[in-house]
Design a protein around this motif. Structure first.
Motif, mmCIF file in Angstrom:
data_model
loop_
_atom_site.group_PDB
_atom_site.id
_atom_site.type_symbol
_atom_site.label_atom_id
_atom_site.label_comp_id
_atom_site.label_asym_id
_atom_site.label_seq_id
_atom_site.Cartn_x
_atom_site.Cartn_y
_atom_site.Cartn_z
ATOM 1 N N LEU A 226 -0.291 -84.600 -79.853
ATOM 2 C CA LEU A 226 -0.751 -83.729 -80.933
ATOM 3 C C LEU A 226 0.022 -82.418 -80.952
ATOM 4 C CD1 LEU A 226 -4.633 -84.235 -80.721
ATOM 5 C CD2 LEU A 226 -3.133 -84.948 -82.591
ATOM 6 N N ASN A 227 0.487 -81.992 -79.798
ATOM 7 C CA ASN A 227 1.255 -80.748 -79.702
ATOM 8 C C ASN A 227 2.579 -80.828 -80.454
ATOM 9 O OD1 ASN A 227 0.598 -78.268 -78.688
ATOM 10 N ND2 ASN A 227 1.617 -78.547 -76.734
ATOM 11 N N LEU A 228 3.023 -82.046 -80.735
ATOM 12 C CA LEU A 228 4.275 -82.236 -81.472
ATOM 13 C C LEU A 228 4.101 -82.037 -82.975
ATOM 14 C CD1 LEU A 228 5.528 -85.470 -79.652
ATOM 15 C CD2 LEU A 228 6.233 -83.105 -79.211
ATOM 16 N N GLY A 229 2.847 -81.941 -83.431
ATOM 17 C CA GLY A 229 2.560 -81.824 -84.857
ATOM 18 C C GLY A 229 1.865 -83.077 -85.367
ATOM 19 N N ASN A 230 1.023 -82.900 -86.376
ATOM 20 C CA ASN A 230 0.236 -84.025 -86.883
ATOM 21 C C ASN A 230 1.100 -85.126 -87.483
ATOM 22 O OD1 ASN A 230 -2.039 -82.656 -86.110
ATOM 23 N ND2 ASN A 230 -2.604 -81.958 -88.161
ATOM 24 N N GLU A 231 2.154 -84.746 -88.210
ATOM 25 C CA GLU A 231 3.014 -85.755 -88.837
ATOM 26 C C GLU A 231 3.734 -86.581 -87.776
ATOM 27 O OE1 GLU A 231 5.659 -84.060 -91.644
ATOM 28 O OE2 GLU A 231 4.068 -83.317 -92.969
ATOM 29 N N THR A 232 4.263 -85.914 -86.769
ATOM 30 C CA THR A 232 4.955 -86.628 -85.693
ATOM 31 C C THR A 232 3.990 -87.516 -84.929
ATOM 32 O OG1 THR A 232 6.496 -84.778 -85.444
ATOM 33 C CG2 THR A 232 6.379 -86.356 -83.634
ATOM 34 N N ALA A 233 2.780 -86.997 -84.652
ATOM 35 C CA ALA A 233 1.779 -87.772 -83.928
ATOM 36 C C ALA A 233 1.372 -89.014 -84.714
ATOM 37 C CB ALA A 233 0.554 -86.902 -83.646
ATOM 38 N N THR A 234 1.225 -88.865 -86.039
ATOM 39 C CA THR A 234 0.893 -90.018 -86.885
ATOM 40 C C THR A 234 2.022 -91.034 -86.872
ATOM 41 O OG1 THR A 234 -0.456 -88.603 -88.329
ATOM 42 C CG2 THR A 234 0.237 -90.733 -89.217
ATOM 43 N N GLY A 235 3.259 -90.539 -86.928
ATOM 44 C CA GLY A 235 4.419 -91.423 -86.885
ATOM 45 C C GLY A 235 4.515 -92.186 -85.577
ATOM 46 N N LEU A 236 3.977 -91.619 -84.497
ATOM 47 C CA LEU A 236 3.980 -92.293 -83.193
ATOM 48 C C LEU A 236 2.790 -93.232 -83.018
ATOM 49 C CD1 LEU A 236 5.057 -89.275 -80.944
ATOM 50 C CD2 LEU A 236 6.435 -91.279 -81.521
ATOM 51 N N GLY A 237 1.996 -93.369 -84.069
ATOM 52 C CA GLY A 237 0.895 -94.332 -84.039
ATOM 53 C C GLY A 237 -0.431 -93.777 -83.572
ATOM 54 N N LEU A 238 -0.565 -92.445 -83.509
ATOM 55 C CA LEU A 238 -1.809 -91.839 -83.032
ATOM 56 C C LEU A 238 -2.777 -91.654 -84.200
ATOM 57 C CD1 LEU A 238 -3.082 -90.518 -80.443
ATOM 58 C CD2 LEU A 238 -2.321 -88.336 -81.388
ATOM 59 N N ALA A 239 -4.041 -92.019 -83.978
ATOM 60 C CA ALA A 239 -5.086 -91.767 -84.985
ATOM 61 C C ALA A 239 -5.497 -90.299 -84.855
ATOM 62 C CB ALA A 239 -6.270 -92.685 -84.755
ATOM 63 N N VAL A 240 -4.858 -89.447 -85.647
ATOM 64 C CA VAL A 240 -4.961 -88.004 -85.453
ATOM 65 C C VAL A 240 -6.385 -87.494 -85.674
ATOM 66 C CG1 VAL A 240 -4.220 -85.752 -86.324
ATOM 67 C CG2 VAL A 240 -2.539 -87.571 -85.981
ATOM 68 N N LYS A 241 -7.014 -87.859 -86.780
ATOM 69 C CA LYS A 241 -8.320 -87.281 -87.120
ATOM 70 C C LYS A 241 -9.406 -87.615 -86.096
ATOM 71 C CE LYS A 241 -7.615 -86.734 -92.092
ATOM 72 N NZ LYS A 241 -8.084 -87.111 -93.449
ATOM 73 N N PRO A 242 -9.567 -88.899 -85.689
ATOM 74 C CA PRO A 242 -10.594 -89.185 -84.665
ATOM 75 C C PRO A 242 -10.324 -88.490 -83.335
ATOM 76 C CG PRO A 242 -9.913 -91.195 -85.779
ATOM 77 C CD PRO A 242 -8.955 -90.136 -86.197
ATOM 78 N N GLU A 243 -9.049 -88.454 -82.919
ATOM 79 C CA GLU A 243 -8.719 -87.795 -81.659
ATOM 80 C C GLU A 243 -8.958 -86.286 -81.746
ATOM 81 O OE1 GLU A 243 -8.267 -89.315 -79.051
ATOM 82 O OE2 GLU A 243 -7.291 -91.231 -79.418
ATOM 83 N N PHE A 244 -8.586 -85.696 -82.874
ATOM 84 C CA PHE A 244 -8.797 -84.267 -83.084
ATOM 85 C C PHE A 244 -10.287 -83.934 -83.041
ATOM 86 C CE2 PHE A 244 -9.308 -80.363 -85.465
ATOM 87 C CZ PHE A 244 -8.175 -79.623 -85.169
#
Length: 337
Positions: A226-244
């Motif tokens: 997440l520290n890399l930014g939301n767009e990058t994290a999403t591109g890496l396959g991370l479910a940003v909103k639930p994790e946030f």
């Protein structure tokens, strides 16, 4: 790869050094106070060979106080580290976002209505503080939200500061309506008095803190992403909103428990992650433990000072923390963009 291995080993070494420093301050704290005990007397008590008076001093007065300092330092340090990482802003903390003030308002409402004694308050206060903190967090996010635009971390902090002022005004109104005993307790609590230094309170806060810190450490890789930014994290396959959301809940719960039984330790959640980041870097596998340890050191040192230095009156630990932390806070403000 060699540089990375060196960095990790350096960070682990520094964390071990922080553990040694914590143990050293604990030993000093166990031997300090109005009723002096020698190191050997404390050791005999810990080996269950002390006198009744020595057992009373250690197990009923000093040890619960020290354990509470450790739990509050861990809770505020990790909560601040999570918030700064999620918002990618060095000025984020439970205090600057107004979450501590929201927790404090609900605690004051409880103080005004009920008596702050017994096991029921040990359970009710952290829960109410969590509800207050979550209410504050939701309001801050709603007020900062703009359709079609990402939420600005700076906007969140400015909104949090404004909300904190509003919560402070409401808290003052409630405080003025309290009787003498409630008013004195509320004032000391707001100054950071570490009032919950009783085993019944600690037995509630300890599992609360251990579980949430364990969850945060388990999610350290997620925080790094997440520290890399939301767009990058999403591109890496991370479910940003639930994790946030999950990490936000953990951060609010940690700070709320600490605030409920310790007081409003604003600076611990802000300063500890900065000190830890300077020591071990941004890798959350090391940053979270280092933040917990630096937070513990700050609270333990301040509390040891209040118990050993005569100020002519009983000074709450939070005041000493503020005095020690203000110069560094001003330094951060001067360096912030």
């Amino acid at each position: 790869m060699k540089q990375r291995a060196y960095t990790v080993s350096w960070g682990i070494g520094l964390c071990l050094l922080l553990v040694v420093l914590v143990i050293l301050i604990v030993v000093i704290g166990m031997n300090s106070g109005q009723m002096n005990l020698s190191p050997m007397e404390v050791l005999r008590v810990l080996l269950l060979k002390g006198t009744d008076k020595q057992n009373l001093i250690v197990f009923e007065f000093r040890l619960p106080r020290i354990v509470l300092c450790i739990l509050v330092g861990i809770g505020m340090g990790v909560a601040g580290s999570i918030m700064q990482s999620l918002l990618r802003n060095d000025m984020a903390s439970p205090g600057t976002l107004g979450i501590s003030s929201g927790s404090g308002l609900f605690v004051l409402i409880y103080i005004a209505i009920f008596s702050v004694k017994g096991v029921s308050s040990a359970i009710a206060l952290p829960v109410l503080a969590f509800i207050g903190g979550m209410t504050a967090a939701v309001l801050i996010f709603l007020l900062s939200y703009r359709r079609g635009r990402e939420i600005s971390p700076t906007g969140l902090i400015l909104t949090g500061v404004a909300m904190s002022s509003g919560y402070g005004a409401l808290s003052l109104m409630i405080t003025l309506r309290l009787d003498h005993t409630q008013f004195e307790f509320a004032q000391r609590w707001m100054a950071g008095s570490l009032w919950g230094d009783d085993w019944k309170y600690i037995s509630v806060l300890a599992p609360w803190t251990v579980l949430l810190v364990g969850y945060a450490v388990y999610k350290s890789r997620v925080l790094n992403t997440l520290n890399l930014g939301n767009e990058t994290a999403t591109g890496l396959g991370l479910a940003v909103k639930p994790e946030f959301l999950g990490l936000t809940l953990a951060s609010v719960a940690l700070s709320s428990g600490s605030v409920a039984l310790g007081g409003n330790f604003f600076f611990v959640g802000l300063i500890s992650p900065h000190l830890a980041r300077r020591l071990v870097g941004p890798n959350h596998k090391l940053l979270l433990p280092a933040s917990a340890l630096t937070g513990t050191l700050v609270v333990l040192i301040a509390d040891t000072i209040t118990r050993t230095v005569s100020f002519g009156t009983d000074i709450p630990t939070g005041i000493i923390i503020t005095m020690l932390s203000t110069p560094y806070f001003l330094y951060l403000l001067a360096r912030s963009e």
